[in-house]
Design an enzyme around this catalytic site. Structure first.
Site, PDB file in Angstrom:
ATOM      1  N   ASP A  49       0.809  -1.227   0.000  1.00 27.21           N
ATOM      2  CA  ASP A  49       0.000   0.000   0.000  1.00 27.21           C
ATOM      3  C   ASP A  49       0.839   1.272   0.000  1.00 27.21           C
ATOM      4  OD1 ASP A  49      -2.218  -1.676   0.112  1.00 27.21           O
ATOM      5  OD2 ASP A  49      -2.195  -1.692   2.299  1.00 27.21           O
ATOM      6  N   LYS A  62       1.745   1.995  -5.084  1.00 23.32           N
ATOM      7  CA  LYS A  62       2.332   1.409  -6.299  1.00 23.32           C
ATOM      8  C   LYS A  62       1.450   1.652  -7.526  1.00 23.32           C
ATOM      9  CE  LYS A  62       2.367  -2.609  -4.298  1.00 23.32           C
ATOM     10  NZ  LYS A  62       1.996  -2.211  -2.935  1.00 23.32           N
ATOM     11  N   GLY A  77      -4.388  -4.578  -3.732  1.00 22.78           N
ATOM     12  CA  GLY A  77      -5.388  -3.574  -4.074  1.00 22.78           C
ATOM     13  C   GLY A  77      -4.646  -2.335  -4.515  1.00 22.78           C
ATOM     14  N   HIS A  78      -4.642  -2.066  -5.805  1.00 26.10           N
ATOM     15  CA  HIS A  78      -3.862  -0.947  -6.355  1.00 26.10           C
ATOM     16  C   HIS A  78      -4.820   0.123  -6.882  1.00 26.10           C
ATOM     17  CE1 HIS A  78      -0.236  -3.854  -7.117  1.00 26.10           C
ATOM     18  NE2 HIS A  78      -0.601  -3.759  -5.857  1.00 26.10           N
ATOM     19  N   GLN A 136       2.036  -6.268  -3.134  1.00 26.01           N
ATOM     20  CA  GLN A 136       2.508  -6.278  -1.738  1.00 26.01           C
ATOM     21  C   GLN A 136       3.773  -5.399  -1.582  1.00 26.01           C
ATOM     22  OE1 GLN A 136       1.656  -9.778  -3.072  1.00 26.01           O
ATOM     23  NE2 GLN A 136      -0.316  -8.934  -2.557  1.00 26.01           N
TER      24      GLN A 136
HETATM   25  P1  GDP Z   1      -0.791   0.195  -3.544  1.00 29.58           P
HETATM   26  O1  GDP Z   1      -1.328  -1.092  -3.010  1.00 29.58           O
HETATM   27  O2  GDP Z   1       0.659   0.340  -3.253  1.00 29.58           O
HETATM   28  O3  GDP Z   1      -1.092   0.400  -5.001  1.00 29.58           O
HETATM   29  O4  GDP Z   1      -1.525   1.354  -2.741  1.00 29.58           O
HETATM   30  P2  GDP Z   1      -3.096   1.461  -2.423  1.00 29.58           P
HETATM   31  O5  GDP Z   1      -3.809   1.848  -3.667  1.00 29.58           O
HETATM   32  O6  GDP Z   1      -3.579   0.253  -1.705  1.00 29.58           O
HETATM   33  O7  GDP Z   1      -3.106   2.632  -1.348  1.00 29.58           O
HETATM   34  C1  GDP Z   1      -2.600   3.885  -1.636  1.00 29.58           C
HETATM   35  C2  GDP Z   1      -3.712   4.934  -1.396  1.00 29.58           C
HETATM   36  O8  GDP Z   1      -3.134   6.201  -1.348  1.00 29.58           O
HETATM   37  C3  GDP Z   1      -4.734   4.985  -2.525  1.00 29.58           C
HETATM   38  O9  GDP Z   1      -5.964   5.410  -1.994  1.00 29.58           O
HETATM   39  C4  GDP Z   1      -4.140   6.057  -3.443  1.00 29.58           C
HETATM   40  O10 GDP Z   1      -5.125   6.708  -4.242  1.00 29.58           O
HETATM   41  C5  GDP Z   1      -3.591   7.011  -2.430  1.00 29.58           C
HETATM   42  N1  GDP Z   1      -2.409   7.780  -2.852  1.00 29.58           N
HETATM   43  C6  GDP Z   1      -1.359   7.398  -3.627  1.00 29.58           C
HETATM   44  N2  GDP Z   1      -0.425   8.379  -3.677  1.00 29.58           N
HETATM   45  C7  GDP Z   1      -0.898   9.380  -2.904  1.00 29.58           C
HETATM   46  C8  GDP Z   1      -0.394  10.661  -2.530  1.00 29.58           C
HETATM   47  O11 GDP Z   1       0.704  11.082  -2.890  1.00 29.58           O
HETATM   48  N3  GDP Z   1      -1.171  11.433  -1.683  1.00 29.58           N
HETATM   49  C9  GDP Z   1      -2.385  11.012  -1.228  1.00 29.58           C
HETATM   50  N4  GDP Z   1      -3.062  11.801  -0.412  1.00 29.58           N
HETATM   51  N5  GDP Z   1      -2.880   9.810  -1.573  1.00 29.58           N
HETATM   52  C10 GDP Z   1      -2.149   9.014  -2.388  1.00 29.58           C
HETATM   53  P1  IMO Z   2      -0.857  -4.338  -2.113  1.00 30.12           P
HETATM   54  O1  IMO Z   2      -0.381  -4.914  -3.431  1.00 30.12           O
HETATM   55  C1  IMO Z   2      -0.939  -4.650   2.221  1.00 30.12           C
HETATM   56  C2  IMO Z   2      -0.811  -8.699   3.933  1.00 30.12           C
HETATM   57  C3  IMO Z   2      -2.043  -9.118   4.699  1.00 30.12           C
HETATM   58  C4  IMO Z   2      -1.413 -10.029   5.740  1.00 30.12           C
HETATM   59  C5  IMO Z   2      -0.306 -10.731   4.933  1.00 30.12           C
HETATM   60  C6  IMO Z   2      -0.704 -12.100   4.413  1.00 30.12           C
HETATM   61  O2  IMO Z   2      -2.153  -3.642  -2.199  1.00 30.12           O
HETATM   62  O3  IMO Z   2       0.230  -3.531  -1.497  1.00 30.12           O
HETATM   63  P2  IMO Z   2      -2.273 -12.890   2.416  1.00 30.12           P
HETATM   64  O4  IMO Z   2      -3.737 -12.643   2.170  1.00 30.12           O
HETATM   65  O5  IMO Z   2      -1.391 -12.372   1.337  1.00 30.12           O
HETATM   66  O6  IMO Z   2      -1.976 -14.298   2.775  1.00 30.12           O
HETATM   67  O7  IMO Z   2      -1.964 -12.014   3.746  1.00 30.12           O
HETATM   68  O8  IMO Z   2      -0.017  -9.869   3.847  1.00 30.12           O
HETATM   69  N1  IMO Z   2      -1.069  -8.229   2.539  1.00 30.12           N
HETATM   70  C7  IMO Z   2      -1.064  -6.937   2.175  1.00 30.12           C
HETATM   71  N2  IMO Z   2      -0.931  -5.824   2.918  1.00 30.12           N
HETATM   72  N3  IMO Z   2      -1.059  -4.566   0.886  1.00 30.12           N
HETATM   73  C8  IMO Z   2      -1.165  -5.675   0.130  1.00 30.12           C
HETATM   74  O9  IMO Z   2      -1.135  -5.639  -1.221  1.00 30.12           O
HETATM   75  C9  IMO Z   2      -1.215  -6.940   0.779  1.00 30.12           C
HETATM   76  N4  IMO Z   2      -1.340  -8.222   0.357  1.00 30.12           N
HETATM   77  C10 IMO Z   2      -1.233  -8.993   1.444  1.00 30.12           C
HETATM   78  O10 IMO Z   2      -2.696  -8.015   5.285  1.00 30.12           O
HETATM   79  O11 IMO Z   2      -0.787  -9.270   6.727  1.00 30.12           O
HETATM   80 MG    MG Z   3      -2.883  -1.769  -1.791  1.00 34.03          MG
END
Ligand code: GDP
Ligand code: IMO
Ligand code: MG
Length: 434
Positions: A13, A16, A40-41, A225
Site C-alpha cells: 500500500d 504502487k 489492491g492498487h 505487496q
Molecule cells: P498500492 O497497493 O501500493 O497500489 O496502494 P493502495 O492503492 O492500496 O493505497 C494507496 C492509497 O493512497 C490509494 O488510496 C491512493 O489513491 C492514495 N495515494 C497514492 N499516492 C498518494 C499521494 O501522494 N497522496 C495522497 N493523499 N494519496 C495518495
Molecule cells: P498491495 O499490493 C498490504 C498482507 C495481509 C497479511 C499478509 C498475508 O495492495 O500492497 P495474504 O492474504 O497475502 O496471505 O496475507 O499480507 N497483505 C497486504 N498488505 N497490501 C497488500 O497488497 C497486501 N497483500 C497482502 O494483510 O498481513
Molecule cells: Mg494496496
C-alpha cells in the site's frame, strides 16, 4: 534494456498503483508477477478511481497490454468481476489487451475456505491474511496439488481435478477445522463458465514477453505487496506466500535473466501495515490517528482490499536500506508527502538499537527479529503548507525538500519523484541533488 520493475519497499500500500499508472505512459506491457487479488492498487485519473486487484494498473492507458505471469495465483471469479468493472468504465479488456499465463495457479472457493478456517484456528496468533485464499493456493502449488490456468482449457480434466481438490478440502474442513463444507457441484459448474469466458485470454506469457523484450518493447513489472511481506525475505511468518522482491520478476514471468533499466521502489513518506507482525516505528493514539485519517478521504489508511484500518508509523530508514539492498533499487518514488503537511515535526528512524546496546544500520539477520530492536529517531522540521497543488520542486516548502534529501542520504539512492495527492497529475519531479 527495456525492462523496468516497480516494487513496494514496505508492507504494501505504498501507492504502487498510481506510480505504475505514471510509468505506463512509456510502457508497452505492464505485467504482474506475484500474488493475487490480495493486492489492491488504486489509480485516480481526474474524478475516476480504479481499484485493481489482479489486472495490472497499466490497463487504464489505451496503448498498454496487461499480462498476468505464471507467478500469480488467480481467482477467476475476482478476475471476471474486475474485467466487468473495467468494461463498464469503457476500458477495452479484449484478449488483445490482456494475457493470462497458462502456468499461473488458480484460487478456488476451497482455498478461500481453508484460508479463513486456518486463520480462525490460529486464534491470537493470526497473521491477518486478506482471506483471499492466497496461502492455501501457493501451498497446493508447492505441494504439487495445484490447479493451473492451463486446466481451464480442458473441461473434462478440469471437472475431475476440481472434484479431487474439493473432496480433499471438504475432508479437511470437516475433520480438522470442524466447519461447514462446500457444494462441489455448484463450484464445478461455476468453473466451467469461467473456463468458457477466460479461454481466449490464456497464452504463453513467458514466450510473448521474451519476444517483446527482444523487440525492444518496454515492459514494466508491477510488484504486488511490499518486500517486507516477501515469503523469503520478509518478516516471516507475518508475510504473504509469494516472492515480492524484484528478483522474483524473472521466475514470476518466466523470462530469462536480462539487464534491468530501472528498479523503482515505491516508498510511502511514512509507513503502514495491515495484518499482524512486528512494526518497530508503529505509532499509537492521537499521532497514529493523525497519519491514518478518519476514513473521510479516499486515501486515508484503510485497506483497499479488506477495508481494515492500517497500522501506521514513522518512516523506517533501516527497513528502507534493507529494501534497497534486497532489490538493487536504482531510485525511489516517495508517496503521500501531502499527508505529512501540518505536523510540527517529523521523525525518521535512522538506526536500530539491539538489546545488548549495539546499533545497526541493517540488522545481521535482516527482519527476522524486528521486535527486539528499539528505533533510533532523528527529528526533522515539519511544514505547514498544503502540498496538493504543488507541481514543481521549487514550490515545495524548504522543509519538504529537506525531508526528501534526507531520505536520499539515508537510503543511498535518489528520489526521482514525490507524490502529493492520489490524482495522476499530483506529482513533483525531484531534481538530482548536486
Ligand atoms: P498500492 O497497493 O501500493 O497500489 O496502494 P493502495 O492503492 O492500496 O493505497 C494507496 C492509497 O493512497 C490509494 O488510496 C491512493 O489513491 C492514495 N495515494 C497514492 N499516492 C498518494 C499521494 O501522494 N497522496 C495522497 N493523499 N494519496 C495518495
Ligand atoms: P498491495 O499490493 C498490504 C498482507 C495481509 C497479511 C499478509 C498475508 O495492495 O500492497 P495474504 O492474504 O497475502 O496471505 O496475507 O499480507 N497483505 C497486504 N498488505 N497490501 C497488500 O497488497 C497486501 N497483500 C497482502 O494483510 O498481513
Ligand atoms: Mg494496496
Amino acid at each position: 534494456m527495456p525492462l523496468n520493475i516497480l516494487v513496494g519497499t514496505q508492507w504494501g500500500d505504498e501507492g504502487k498503483g498510481r506510480i505504475v499508472d505514471l510509468l505506463s505512459a512509456e510502457s508497452d506491457y505492464v505485467v504482474r508477477y506475484n500474488g493475487g487479488d490480495n493486492a489492491g492498487h488504486t489509480v485516480t485519473v481526474g474524478d475516476e478511481t480504479f481499484k485493481l486487484h489482479l489486472i495490472p494498473s497499466g490497463i487504464v492507458h489505451k496503448h498498454t497490454i496487461g499480462a498476468l505471469g505464471n507467478g500469480l495465483v488467480i481467482n477467476p471469479k475476482s478476475l471476471l468481476a474486475e474485467m466487468e468493472m473495467l468494461k463498464e468504465a469503457g476500458i477495452d479488456i479484449s484478449p488483445q489487451r490482456l494475457q493470462i499465463s497458462y502456468a499461473a495457479h488458480l484460487i478456488t472457493p476451497g482455498h478461500i475456505a481453508l484460508d479463513r478456517a486456518r486463520e480462525a484456528a490460529r486464534g491470537t496468533g493470526q497473521i491477518g491474511t486478506t482471506g483471499r485464499g492466497i496461502g492455501p493456493a501457493y501451498t497446493d502449488k508447492a505441494s504439487r496439488n495445484g490447479l493451473r490456468v492451463f486446466d481451464l482449457l480442458d473441461e473434462k480434466n478440469l471437472a475431475e481435478k476440481l472434484k479431487t481438490h474439493l473432496d480433499q478440502v471438504n475432508h479437511r474442513l470437516s475433520s480438522i477445522y470442524q466447519t461447514g463444507t462446500l457444494d462441489e457441484k455448484e463450484i464445478i459448474q461455476e468453473f466451467m463458465e469461467y473456463a468458457r469466458v477466460l479461454k481466449p485470454y490464456i497464452v504463453d506469457v513467458a514466450a510473448t514477453l521474451t519476444e517483446a523484450l527482444s523487440a525492444q518493447k518496454m515492459v514494466l513489472a508491477e510488484g504486488a505487496q511490499g518486500i517486507l511481506l516477501d515469503i523469503d525475505h520478509g518478516s516471516y511468518p507475518y508475510v504473504t506466500s509469494s516472492n515480492v522482491t524484484a528478483t522474483g520478476v524473472f521466475t514470476g514471468l518466466g523470462i530469462g535473466i536480462c539487464p534491468v533499466e530501472r528498479v523503482i521502489g515505491a516508498t510511502k513518506a511514512f509507513q503502514s501495515r495491515v495484518g499482524a507482525g512486528p512494526f518497530p516505528t508503529e505509532l499509537e493514539g492521537e499521532q497514529a490517528n493523525r497519519l491514518r485519517g478518519t476514513g473521510s478521504n479516499p486515501w486515508d489508511e484503510f485497506g483497499t482490499t479488506t477495508g481494515r484500518p492500517r497500522r501506521v508509523g514513522w518512516l523506517d530508514g533501516v527497513l528502507l536500506r534493507y529494501a534497497v539492498r534486497l532489490n538493487g533499487l536504482t531510485e525511489l518514488v516517495l508517496t503521500k508527502m501531502d499527508v505529512l503537511s501540518g505536523l510540527p515535526e517529523i521523525q525518521v528512524c535512522t538506526a536500530y538499537r539491539a538489546v545488548d546496546g549495539k546499533t545497526y544500520e541493517i540488522p545481521p539477520m535482516g527482519v527476522t527479529t524486528l521486535e527486539t530492536y528499539q528505533p533510533i529517531y532523528e527529528t526533522l522540521p515539519g511544514w505547514q503548507e498544503d502540498l496538493m497543488r504543488v507541481r514543481r520542486w521549487e514550490d515545495l516548502p524548504q522543509a519538504a525538500q529537506a525531508y526528501i534529501r534526507f531520505v536520499e542520504k539515508m537510503s543511498g539512492v535518489p528520489v526521482c519523484l514525490a507524490s502529493v495527492g492520489p490524482e495522476r497529475s499530483q506529482v513533483v519531479e525531484v531534481p538530482r541533488d548536486a
